[in-house]
Design a protein around this motif. Structure first.
Motif, mmCIF file in Angstrom:
data_model
loop_
_atom_site.group_PDB
_atom_site.id
_atom_site.type_symbol
_atom_site.label_atom_id
_atom_site.label_comp_id
_atom_site.label_asym_id
_atom_site.label_seq_id
_atom_site.Cartn_x
_atom_site.Cartn_y
_atom_site.Cartn_z
ATOM 1 N N UNK A 237 2.771 22.236 94.888
ATOM 2 C CA UNK A 237 2.406 22.843 96.171
ATOM 3 C C UNK A 237 1.389 21.980 96.909
ATOM 4 N N UNK A 238 0.452 21.414 96.165
ATOM 5 C CA UNK A 238 -0.549 20.556 96.802
ATOM 6 C C UNK A 238 0.056 19.254 97.299
ATOM 7 N N UNK A 239 1.083 18.778 96.616
ATOM 8 C CA UNK A 239 1.672 17.486 97.000
ATOM 9 C C UNK A 239 2.645 17.622 98.177
ATOM 10 N N UNK A 240 3.355 18.713 98.248
ATOM 11 C CA UNK A 240 4.366 18.855 99.319
ATOM 12 C C UNK A 240 3.887 19.792 100.431
ATOM 13 N N UNK A 241 2.743 20.398 100.268
ATOM 14 C CA UNK A 241 2.218 21.292 101.299
ATOM 15 C C UNK A 241 2.671 22.731 101.098
ATOM 16 N N UNK B 69 4.065 24.835 103.222
ATOM 17 C CA UNK B 69 5.393 25.147 103.749
ATOM 18 C C UNK B 69 6.472 24.728 102.759
ATOM 19 N N UNK B 70 6.294 23.542 102.190
ATOM 20 C CA UNK B 70 7.249 23.094 101.180
ATOM 21 C C UNK B 70 7.216 23.986 99.954
ATOM 22 N N UNK B 71 6.002 24.420 99.567
ATOM 23 C CA UNK B 71 5.889 25.324 98.432
ATOM 24 C C UNK B 71 6.588 26.647 98.682
ATOM 25 N N UNK B 72 6.465 27.154 99.904
ATOM 26 C CA UNK B 72 7.151 28.401 100.245
ATOM 27 C C UNK B 72 8.665 28.229 100.179
ATOM 28 N N UNK B 73 9.143 27.115 100.714
ATOM 29 C CA UNK B 73 10.588 26.869 100.669
ATOM 30 C C UNK B 73 11.067 26.744 99.221
ATOM 31 N N UNK B 74 10.261 26.130 98.374
ATOM 32 C CA UNK B 74 10.618 26.005 96.965
ATOM 33 C C UNK B 74 10.751 27.379 96.321
ATOM 34 N N UNK B 75 9.813 28.276 96.613
ATOM 35 C CA UNK B 75 9.876 29.630 96.047
ATOM 36 C C UNK B 75 11.120 30.375 96.530
ATOM 37 N N UNK B 76 11.493 30.165 97.782
ATOM 38 C CA UNK B 76 12.697 30.818 98.312
ATOM 39 C C UNK B 76 13.936 30.311 97.569
ATOM 40 N N UNK B 77 14.019 29.008 97.348
ATOM 41 C CA UNK B 77 15.176 28.475 96.629
ATOM 42 C C UNK B 77 15.203 28.951 95.180
ATOM 43 N N UNK B 78 14.039 29.060 94.553
ATOM 44 C CA UNK B 78 13.983 29.581 93.183
ATOM 45 C C UNK B 78 14.507 31.015 93.152
ATOM 46 N N UNK C 291 13.840 15.936 102.726
ATOM 47 C CA UNK C 291 14.250 14.674 102.122
ATOM 48 C C UNK C 291 13.645 14.482 100.739
ATOM 49 N N UNK C 292 12.917 15.480 100.266
ATOM 50 C CA UNK C 292 12.207 15.359 98.995
ATOM 51 C C UNK C 292 12.942 16.141 97.911
#
Length: 658
Positions: free
Chosen positions: A273-277, A279-288, A342-343
């Motif tokens: 979360x700290x590395x991707x920000x 917003x990216x962390x939130x998107x990751x949780x949604x995909x999980x 892109x990550x």
């Protein structure tokens, strides 16, 4: 047609000289004393009539015209039926004087019948002028549609009388036409008004339906938001625990029924979360969340607990192998990288499994054991699952000892009360305190309520502990009131548990405490959680009403984390809603779902005439946000941690600044 009055054509007209010059003069009689006659004569005197005279004898025509003209009639003369019919087609006549025997092929009665068929002839007052009068002849006159007759020869007085009769009848018909016209006008107005009111009613009904639909949708949305994770759309902790509670009760009725709870923790999520920000962390949780949904069987449930933790409820499992099979599928779902823009992010999950067993009585027990097992999986190296077993019973053993210590704590009076300020953001002063219990354990030191209140609830020890807490909080409030004027309008909030509300002696105990301490009842507020209200809605409502009868204030603690309480909220005598700290925690970071939930709760409280308190305020940015959302009361570490009574008394006189 044969003349119904033989010899009528030979009749003559006799006149009377009234003017002294040999001319024929017709005068109206002097008004009589009767009001009705005066009114009729006034109407005739002021009226102008159009009269038609149909007479084939020229001298008679002129004579009748002369008489009618003296009576202020507009006279049209016709020598025969054809000209009379033509005149009726061009003009409207109210009176007609028709000779019975005309010179052409059409006699007066035929002309009368013809006129009655014409639109302009229906209302005309027709007087037939005839010679000798016989009964059969009169019948023929009436059958032809005449209104009156005038026998020849006639004198001027006789003519005047027949004219007055005709005028009165014409005026009557004129009045009837006016009345009918007025009736039609009023009817049209009424119909127009009815149509307008129908349109108004239809519009208002449509607006009301739209408002009701909007309100229903808003309530449904609020209820949905209260029990679902705003980020992933999954059920939240409250809804999951409710479903787990239902499964737990069902398992207690069926011996062969089994279930399992899995707690999934995302490994190294904080670093990702700290590395991707965020917003990216939130998107990751949604995909999980979406991948976890693919792992479930029909009837299973998945929820987001908080942060990077998810939980799964497996319904009706045969044995532990069903649970481990699902755990393996979940692990496989974490194998492919997660694509965030892109990550590519590669992460794993640690899973704790708790299988149903007879000792479980509360949903939190099962969830806690699964969480303990998940922590064990992380401790073992992550990316694996662990099953709660007897090796993890140490915590249960500690709880048993803690229960025994609780009994001794009651006997030894080891509990102490702490107080956390509730601050008015508008007035920048302390408006009240929440009384919080602590346990001065002889071995472990000062313990927060989370360490012993759940056990006290389960064992029933919460009843004597709660009674002590209510009494101590009221005594402390009374001491403050006697010590400083700043405490005269201070309110004391006291938490009351579900078991306490089930205690039939609760009302008597509170009444006795109020009598003994002498505190103002309106300065005491008892707080319950939403889950307490749902345990037994009818009993809880009755208890709340009894407390309100004592003038005690009532509030709902941790609002927004319960389930289904909104349907009861407007029926309960509640004064205050406390917004759960989970909605305040990240409020300052973005205008996300928590922001809208807080706005909705504040608006709901305002519409229901309730106060609203934001719990868990720790940062000045949070103060700005809750003020912007309309919440004027706050509580949290930013203002003060819970403190003992002496320090709280000093806070009353201290200025507040932020």
């Amino acid at each position: 047609m044969a003349n119904p009055f033989p010899g009528a054509k030979g009749g003559s007209i006799s006149t009377t000289d009234r003017g002294g010059s040999g001319g024929v003069t017709v005068q109206r009689e002097s008004p009589k004393q009767s009001t009705d006659v005066e009114t009729a004569e006034d109407l005739r005197a002021n009226a102008r009539f159009k009269s038609l005279v149909v007479e084939d004898n020229a001298a008679t025509r002129l004579l009748i015209k002369r008489l009618l003209t003296q009576l202020h009639h507009d006279v049209t003369l016709c020598p025969d039926a054809a000209s009379a019919i033509e005149a009726f087609g061009q003009d409207t006549f109210e009176l007609a004087f028709i000779d019975c025997v005309l010179g052409d092929s059409t006699d007066g009665l035929d002309l009368c019948r013809r006129l009655r068929t014409m639109p302009k002839g229906k209302e005309c007052v027709v007087t037939i002028c005839t010679g000798a009068v016989q009964v059969d002849g009169l019948r023929e006159v009436m059958k032809a549609g005449a209104d009156d007759y005038l026998a020849k020869p006639f004198h001027a007085d006789q003519f005047r009388v027949r004219v007055e009769v005709a005028e009165n009848l014409a005026l009557t018909r004129r009045r009837q036409r006016e009345l009918e016209s007025e009736r039609l006008r009023l009817r049209m107005q009424l119909e127009a008004r009815v149509r307008f009111q129908r349109r108004e009613l239809h519009t208002k009904t449509a607006q009301l339906r739209e408002e009701m639909s909007s309100r229903h949708q808003a309530e449904e949305q609020l209820r949905y938001d209260s029990f679902h994770d705003s980020l992933t759309g999954l059920p939240n902790r409250s809804l999951f625990l409710d479903r787990l509670g239902q499964v737990l009760k069902f398992s207690q009725r069926r011996q062969n029924y089994k279930y399992a709870v899995l707690v999934i923790g995302v490994d190294r999520f904080r670093g990702v979360n700290e590395s991707i920000g965020h917003d990216g962390g939130d998107e990751l949780l949604v995909q999980i969340a979406r991948r976890l949904e693919h792992c479930l069987r029909p009837g299973d449930s998945v929820a987001r607990l908080a942060g990077d933790e998810f939980t799964v409820l497996l319904d009706d499992v045969r044995d532990l192998s069903d649970a481990t099979r699902v755990a393996n599928r979940i692990q496989e779902q974490f194998d492919p990288p997660f694509l965030l823009g892109d990550v590519k992010v590669v992460i794993s999950a640690s899973i704790g499994i708790a299988l149903s067993q007879p000792g479980y009585e509360e949903p939190m027990d099962v969830l806690r054991d699964a969480d303990v097992a998940m922590s064990r999986a992380k401790a073992l190296g992550k990316a694996r699952y662990a099953i709660f077993d007897s090796g993890m019973q140490l915590q249960a053993t500690r709880r048993l000892k803690l229960e025994a210590d609780l009994h001794q704590a009651i006997e030894r009076s080891e509990f102490v009360a702490y107080y956390q300020p509730i601050v008015s953001l508008e007035e920048r002063r302390i408006r009240g305190f929440e009384a919080l219990i602590r346990w001065q354990h002889p071995e472990r030191g000062l313990l927060p309520p989370s360490e012993f209140i759940p056990i006290a609830e389960e064992t029933g020890l919460i009843i004597p502990i709660g009674q002590w807490m209510i009494g101590e909080a009221c005594r402390q409030l009374r001491r403050w009131e006697q010590a400083t004027k700043e405490a005269r309008d201070i309110e004391m909030s006291i938490n009351v548990s579900s078991r306490q509300f089930s205690d039939p002696q609760l009302i008597d105990v509170i009444g006795e405490v109020l009598d003994q301490t002498g505190v103002n009842e309106r300065h005491i507020r008892l707080e319950i959680t939403e889950s307490v209200m749902m345990d037994n809605a009818a009993t809880i409502t009755a208890t709340l009403l009894q407390l309100r009868a004592l003038d005690i204030q009532l509030g709902i603690d941790d609002f927004g984390t319960g389930y289904s309480s909104l349907s009861y909220l407007h029926h309960l005598p509640i004064d205050t809603l406390k917004i759960d700290r989970s909605f305040i925690r990240d409020l300052h970071q973005s205008r996300g779902p928590d922001h809208e939930i807080v706005r909705t709760i504040v608006s709901l409280a305002s519409n229901l005439g309730m106060a609203c308190v934001a719990e868990g305020v720790e940062l000045p940015e949070q103060i700005h946000q809750i003020q912007e959302l309309g919440c004027s009361l706050a509580q949290g570490f930013y203002f003060s941690r819970p403190v003992c009574g002496d320090i709280a008394e000093r806070l009353l006189g201290a200025p507040l600044d932020w």
